[in-house]
Design an enzyme around this catalytic site. Structure first.
Site: not given
Ligand code: BGC
Length: 697
Positions: A259
């Protein structure tokens, strides 16, 4: 040449720097020229179409020409011409915004969820995306957690079925899915986002893993490692969770992307001394692609030279990324097959939105409303707004595409003019309500109160919404409350002042039309709750599949000898699986024959309906205490008035077994109680023991 041969051939031509480049996910949060240069140099193999970690709250569209431009540079100007894989958070719709995932789960309609995901993938592919960071598979028992909106609720079985449907739907149009956030993120302590979690291995295997297991079985190509720790073990640095469990035990062959900055966060979590160590820990644990902080890019060459990460591990990670790129056909069609941009799919958005709504109360059958002969006022903060219906995580949705509640209701009543307040001032709203025979109060919470980093300590409708209902209730009883929200809200006061309550979630672009379809009976609502509705935050966590107590304390399912609380009832406001309709059903006796469970369901009302028949079971002689009831099957049946159908479920090893804390599968004891009904509390019950399993799947 088959894919594995092509991967090996390519791998043989790659330098160490080029290999590491494939493991770097870049975002758009850097100067474009720098990004172009990275792609040209082969040091970015993966791209996320987001400007910040808070993409879910970013509104406004990205210029998607950038996708083709960067892809052209990758293919034509980098030494090996390896195409990028380009992803974006396309969570519940791209331009055509469908209901939030939690609402989609309330439809219990896997086919519809597959269709919506398929259309979303089609629109995304037309914009040059190959990949989306969905579905979100975090089982959550805490509506305070803002991200509950993105998932499929509290039940592992329902979430698993939704996961399969979503992944198949995306795959139907060639979009790679990303099962996230692996794992346990939904158990954030106190519902606080990014908090730590305590999850026993028993619960991990039985409560949190099933949707991910189903995703792997459905062929998901990527998985995102989560921010949280479990019992002090940061998931994005856990060899046990990423390599042993996900890759080896579940057999996941795609790539794991961290993530957004989860690798870097190992430093703040206090398990890595610095960036280089964070890179080593995460990579060795099994993260294949580093989300946006470039730590792999900067440190893996050094770590490899020092022998701190092995060549085998490096090649394994690169293979995984290339495998997904080959599977998507990117080497043959680097720009995707680029379908032409389809028009908004309003009919599908409307149909699904209508299926997701849950009728919670309908005293005196106030709903459905007649289309003629009544003066109807539409009041409340959601009566005439657009943006909020798009819900959290709708990056490319346009407020202008949304049909408001007022527009939807007016369109359904061509022969009469609905009454709207002259302004949002309290007095004007009351004046409008006074003129009507029926008041529809459209209430709820803003989409910005839901999603990432948007948790809430109180679940009550905010502002003067309850005061408004109370005031209207002083002069009329004919109040229909429609609630637009991204989580279960505390409806105690809403129920007190409303004859009917329809839970509408955040429904997407066709919100107003879908609401009108249900309010005026064009559609008989069939939605069922995918999560328990608590009586306020004091009951949290409250969920239907808790474990049995040795004492009589289970107020969730009825009277108990010992009250859960002295000050409030222990029962939920609404149980899991609950939802009323404009018709009624009668369930016959549950009949078990070997491993088949059959029940006759009759539509005893006067309208056609689709009933979601749910099967729950409890293992009465297990080695470890099992949940009091556990959903193990559901079936949506369409029944005309007076019609009876026999609904059958087959129970096999899959349904009857469970996991020990060490991950081994324990077969069911053979002593079960089975319930079949329209929700988790009301089913007809049968005891079943000494079963002989035949046709075990
Ligand atoms: C979130 C994810 C997301 C990623 C990319 C993160 O802050 O937890 O769910 O897919 O950002 O945008």
């Amino acid at each position: 040449m088959n894919i594995e041969d092509r991967i090996n051939e390519l791998l043989g031509r790659m330098t160490l720097a080029e290999k590491v480049g494939q493991l770097n996910e870049a975002a758009l949060n850097q100067p474009m020229e720098a990004l172009r240069e990275r792609v040209r140099a082969g040091s970015t193999g993966v791209l996320v179409g987001a400007f910040s970690a808070f993409a879910g709250h970013e509104k406004g569209k990205i210029e998607t020409d950038i996708n083709d431009e960067l892809q052209r540079i990758a293919v034509e100007e980098s030494r090996l011409g390896i195409p990028l894989i380009i992803g974006r958070d396309i969570i519940h719709g791209h331009r055509t915004v469908f209901p939030i995932p939690l609402a989609q789960a309330a439809s219990w309609d896997c086919e519809a969820v597959r269709e919506a995901n398929g259309f979303m993938a089609l629109e995304a592919a037309a914009d040059g995306y190959h990949w989306t960071y969905a579905p979100m598979l975090d089982v959550s028992r805490d509506p305070r957690w803002g991200r509950m909106v993105e998932g499929y609720g509290e039940d592992p079985y329902l979430a698993a079925r939704m996961a399969e449907a979503a992944i198949k739907g995306l795959g139907d149009q060639g979009l790679a899915a990303c099962a996230k956030h692996y794992i346990g993120y939904g158990a954030s302590e106190g519902g606080r986002d990014y908090a730590s979690t305590e999850i026993s291995d028993y619960s991990l295997y039985n409560d949190y893993l099933p949707p991910f297991r189903a995703a792997v079985e459905a062929g998901v190509q990527t998985v995102m490692s989560s921010f949280n720790d479990i019992n002090g073990e940061p998931v994005s640095g856990s060899y046990r969770l990423l390599t042993k469990l996900l890759k080896e035990e579940l057999g996941f062959e795609g790539f794991i992307v961290s993530d957004w900055d989860a690798v870097q966060q190992l430093i703040a979590q206090g398990v890595a001394a610095g960036e280089k160590e964070a890179a080593r820990i995460a990579f060795s644990a099994g993260v294949d692609v580093d989300g946006v902080q470039e730590l792999f890019l900067r440190f893996l060459p050094e770590l490899a030279a020092e022998g701190k990460v092995s060549v085998e591990r490096l090649d394994d990670a690169v293979r995984r990324v290339l495998r997904v790129k080959f599977q998507l056909g990117l080497f043959d069609h680097p720009y995707g097959l680029k379908p032409s941009k389809p028009p908004l799919n309003k009919p599908l958005a409307r149909r699904i939105a209508a299926e997701c709504m849950v009728l919670l109360k309908n005293r005196d059958n106030l709903l459905p409303l007649p289309k003629k002969g009544l003066k109807i006022a539409l009041v409340g903060p959601f009566a005439d707004i657009r943006d909020a219906h798009l819900g959290a995580w709708s990056l490319d949705g346009q407020a202008g595409d949304v049909v408001t509640a007022a527009e939807g209701v007016q369109a359904a009543l061509p022969d009469c003019k609905i009454i709207l307040p002259e302004s949002i001032l309290f007095d004007d709203v009351i004046t409008a309500a006074r003129k009507a025979d029926i008041v529809i109060a459209v209430l709820g919470e803003s989409r910005d109160k839901t999603g990432e980093a948007r948790s809430a300590a109180s679940l009550e409708p905010t502002g003067d919404q309850i005061a408004l209902l109370r005031e209207i209730h002083r002069f009329t009883d004919n109040i229909v409350s429609v609630i637009c929200a991204g989580r279960p809200l505390d409806l105690t006061e809403v129920l007190r002042h409303s004859k009917s309550v329809l839970y509408a979630w955040h429904l997407g672009i066709e919100a107003g039309n879908a609401m009108a379809d249900v309010l005026f009976g064009t559609v008989n609502p069939g939605g069922k709750l995918p999560c328990t509705f608590p009586r306020g935050t004091g009951q949290i966590p409250i969920y239907y599949n808790h474990r049995s107590s040795g004492r009589s304390t289970d107020e969730y399912y009825g009277d108990a000898e010992f009250a859960n609380y002295q000050d409030i009832p222990g029962s939920p406001l609404f149980p899991f699986g609950f939802g009323l309709q404009y018709t009624t059903y009668e369930y016959g006796e549950v009949v078990v024959d070997k491993n088949t469970v059959a029940v006759d369901v009759t539509n005893t009302g006067s309208r056609l309906g689709v009933e979601t028949v749910q099967l729950y079971l409890r293992d009465e002689r297990a080695e470890i205490i099992r949940p009091v009831r556990l959903l193990k099957g559901f079936s949506r049946v369409s029944l005309a008035p007076g019609e009876t159908k026999t609904v059958r479920f087959t129970l096999g090893e899959e349904e009857l077994s469970y996991y020990a804390p060490n991950g081994s599968r324990i077969p069911g004891s053979g002593w079960f109680t089975i319930w079949v009904g329209g929700d988790c509390v009301s089913g007809k019950r049968v005891y079943w023991h000494d079963i002989t399993l035949v046709n075990v799947r």
